[in-house]
Design a protein around this motif. Structure first.
Motif, PDB file in Angstrom:
ATOM      1  N   VAL A 130      -8.774 -18.261 -26.625  1.00 16.69           N
ATOM      2  CA  VAL A 130      -9.471 -17.603 -27.736  1.00 16.69           C
ATOM      3  C   VAL A 130      -8.555 -17.600 -28.957  1.00 16.69           C
ATOM      4  O   VAL A 130      -7.391 -17.212 -28.865  1.00 16.69           O
ATOM      5  N   THR A 139     -15.677 -11.364 -37.944  1.00 13.25           N
ATOM      6  CA  THR A 139     -15.595 -11.801 -36.555  1.00 13.25           C
ATOM      7  C   THR A 139     -16.659 -12.863 -36.312  1.00 13.25           C
ATOM      8  O   THR A 139     -17.754 -12.818 -36.864  1.00 13.25           O
ATOM      9  N   ALA A 142     -17.367 -14.713 -30.304  1.00 13.24           N
ATOM     10  CA  ALA A 142     -16.202 -15.000 -29.462  1.00 13.24           C
ATOM     11  C   ALA A 142     -16.643 -15.487 -28.083  1.00 13.24           C
ATOM     12  O   ALA A 142     -17.525 -14.915 -27.452  1.00 13.24           O
TER      13      ALA A 142
END
Length: 280
Positions: A130, A139, A142
């Motif tokens: 990651v 963000t 993810a």
């Protein structure tokens, strides 16, 4: 007539074997020779021969020592293997397909025992960890793992910009991210310019800060009193101007003549001249 002498049948002397060794108890009828090859060779034929009644060793064909060789090396999933030959000393080279990384040795050698040394390597799909988070960046979705050639893009939050590093990172064939992790810094505006006959008060030049304009005495502000530093690094709003404060026409004074330039703004003067016979 005298009895003829009886002699034991003899086989040809068997005392050498190319690339091998001979252990013989003799060469007469019933004697046995043991044959053994040197390291790196295997025996083609019988390992022991017996001298027969016909004076020959009971060998259906000429026994010899042949050089060992390995079997064709097995392939690997998501990769391929190449070898110049399968003889002793030959090398098999393993390579993975694009997007996969080799685990284990990329080469194996055919040993004298006719076996490839070591063990088969394997190809595993390239995976990047990651990517690191960046302060003041938005963000992104993810994942737990990122595959080869996958790209991630960093976008700074409103009022911030990428001051260092790269916005785009790509997962490389080594399993590492190509590119430098960026840095998001606060947007700054340039020092605002003060219009004529004014001064500007600024507490900060960073995003969201305000600049306040004040006019010099005798002037009034025309327009907004403040502008704000926006996300593009520019002051948002129309810069005001300071215009002179104008008075009305001067009062009429009896028995006098006024000398008036017509400019009734701050600090300008008018002059009254009295008629003859009058004083102030």
């Amino acid at each position: 007539m005298a009895d003829e002498a009886i002699s034991v049948v003899e086989c040809p002397v068997y005392d050498s074997l190319k690339n091998g060794r001979v252990k013989a108890s003799g060469n007469k009828y019933g004697n046995v020779v043991e044959l053994q090859c040197d390291e790196g060779y295997y025996l083609a034929g019988k390992s022991s021969l017996k001298c027969g009644a016909n004076g020959n060793w009971d060998d259906d064909f000429q026994t010899f020592c042949a050089e060992n060789q390995c079997v064709e090396p097995s392939g690997i999933s998501n990769g391929f293997v190449s070898a110049s030959s399968w003889k002793v000393g030959a090398t098999a080279t393993y390579t993975c397909s694009e997007g996969f990384r080799l685990h284990g040795s990329n080469q194996r050698v055919c040993s004298r025992n006719g076996k490839w040394n070591g063990s088969d390597p394997y190809c595993r799909m390239v995976i990047c960890e990651v990517p690191p988070p960046v302060e003041h960046a938005k963000t992104f979705d993810a994942l737990t793992q990122y595959l080869y050639q996958f790209e991630v893009r960093y976008v700074c939050k409103t009022g911030y910009f990428i001051s260092d590093g790269d916005a785009l990172l790509r997962c490389s064939e080594s399993g590492q991210w190509i590119g430098k992790v960026p840095k998001c810094s606060l947007v700054k505006c340039k020092e605002p310019v003060a219009p004529a006959k004014s001064k500007v008060l600024v507490a900060s030049l960073t995003y969201g800060s305000e600049a306040q304009y004040l006019c010099f005495p005798g002037y009034r502000l025309k327009g907004s009193t403040t502008v704000r530093c926006d996300e593009t690094g520019n002051w948002k709003g129309v810069v005001p101007e300071c215009v002179p404060i104008a008075s009305g026409n001067p009062p009429v004074v009896a028995n006098s003549i006024v000398v008036d330039s017509g400019d009734h703004t701050y600090n300008n003067q008018i002059l009254y001249n009295w008629h003859v016979g009058f004083i102030s």
